[in-house]
Design a protein around this motif. Structure first.
Motif, PDB file in Angstrom:
ATOM      1  N   GLY A  33       0.812  -1.214   0.000  1.00 37.68           N
ATOM      2  CA  GLY A  33       0.000   0.000   0.000  1.00 37.68           C
ATOM      3  C   GLY A  33       0.842   1.258   0.000  1.00 37.68           C
ATOM      4  N   GLY A  36       0.931   3.916  -3.069  1.00 38.75           N
ATOM      5  CA  GLY A  36       0.448   5.260  -2.791  1.00 38.75           C
ATOM      6  C   GLY A  36       1.417   6.372  -3.173  1.00 38.75           C
ATOM      7  N   ILE A  37       2.703   6.074  -3.159  1.00 43.65           N
ATOM      8  CA  ILE A  37       3.693   7.119  -3.470  1.00 43.65           C
ATOM      9  C   ILE A  37       4.278   6.967  -4.875  1.00 43.65           C
TER      10      ILE A  37
END
Length: 279
Positions: A30, A34-35
């Protein structure tokens, strides 16, 4: 660096996507997903800014996951995309350090922008290059300061390093000479200043001093042999200079022989002078 390197075969932007994809089976799936977009944007910004420390910001928001980035470099899994890239970069054919020009295969990789400050670039190919232990010891985590934001020549972006940027000046007496070592005066002022900062921060002058003393003794023994065999000193020294120009004219031997051959007074001494006994 004093030798312009070919750009890495692995794409720095594709590396982001490949690493994120591999992480999707792990506990950090995750986080990396996400980045991913911002990480790619920051790698692109690095490339656009040619790695300039003053133009490439750190990334405070990922500091709490710093070790997750560092482990990509420090503990890559066998067969991982970054592990394969690192292995390929370590399997180079260099016979001297591209950061300083000293002979010997560099046995480590350096991060141009240090991984401790920029962990998100720890497996960015454009931020990695071979370097000798002595240079890495002196470079540490330095990038620049308020007065001089960029200390080091970049091995992929500073194309002037493809030319001879280091110059040696040899001062008499030629049986026990002194020397000065630094940037060639023909460089534009900003490049000349960068080369001199690079030389200072990597401690190259102090390291070259020992090489110079030993090389000078070898030079006198060589010239004594040439004189005994009635061979032309200048012509034969030219062979040594030209041979040392590959792969870079900033190799320590090429810089040395270039300095000798452009010094008319020293050539007179080498042809006709009385040599110390170094036996």
């Amino acid at each position: 660096m004093v030798m312009l390197l070919e750009v890495p075969a692995a794409c720095s932007l594709e590396m982001v996507g490949d690493v994120v994809e591999e992480r999707q089976a792990g506990v950090n799936a995750g986080f990396f997903a996400g980045i991913a977009e911002e990480w790619r944007d920051r790698v692109q910004a690095y490339v656009d800014a040619e790695g300039s420390p003053s133009a490439v910001p750190t990334w405070p928001d990922i500091e709490y996951k710093k070790n997750s980035f560092l482990n990509l470099y420090l503990s890559p899994k066998d067969g991982s995309v970054q592990g394969n890239m690192l292995a390929a970069m370590r399997d180079h054919k260099l016979s001297l350090c591209p950061a300083c020009g000293e002979a010997g295969a560099p046995n480590t990789l350096d991060h141009y922008l240090p991984k401790g400050l920029y962990p998100h670039f720890c497996v960015t190919p454009y931020n990695l290059f071979p370097m000798c232990d002595a240079c890495q010891t002196n470079k540490k985590d330095k990038t620049g300061d308020a007065a001089d934001p960029k200390f080091f020549i970049h091995p992929y972006f500073d194309v002037f390093a493809a030319n001879q940027v280091l110059q040696l000046t040899i001062e008499p007496p030629f049986d026990a000479p002194a020397f000065e070592f630094g940037a060639v005066p023909q460089l534009p002022a900003p490049q000349r200043a960068l080369v001199n900062r690079h030389v200072k921060e990597l401690g190259i002058v102090q390291r070259y001093a020992r090489f110079f003393r030993n090389q000078h003794q070898r030079l006198l023994r060589l010239c004594q042999k040439l004189r005994e065999e009635d061979l032309d000193v200048e012509t034969n020294l030219g062979f040594f200079r030209d041979n040392a120009a590959v792969p870079t004219r900033n190799s320590w031997e090429h810089v040395f022989y270039s300095a000798v051959l452009c010094n008319a007074d020293m050539l007179v001494y080498l042809r006709d002078g009385d040599f110390p006994d170094y036996r």
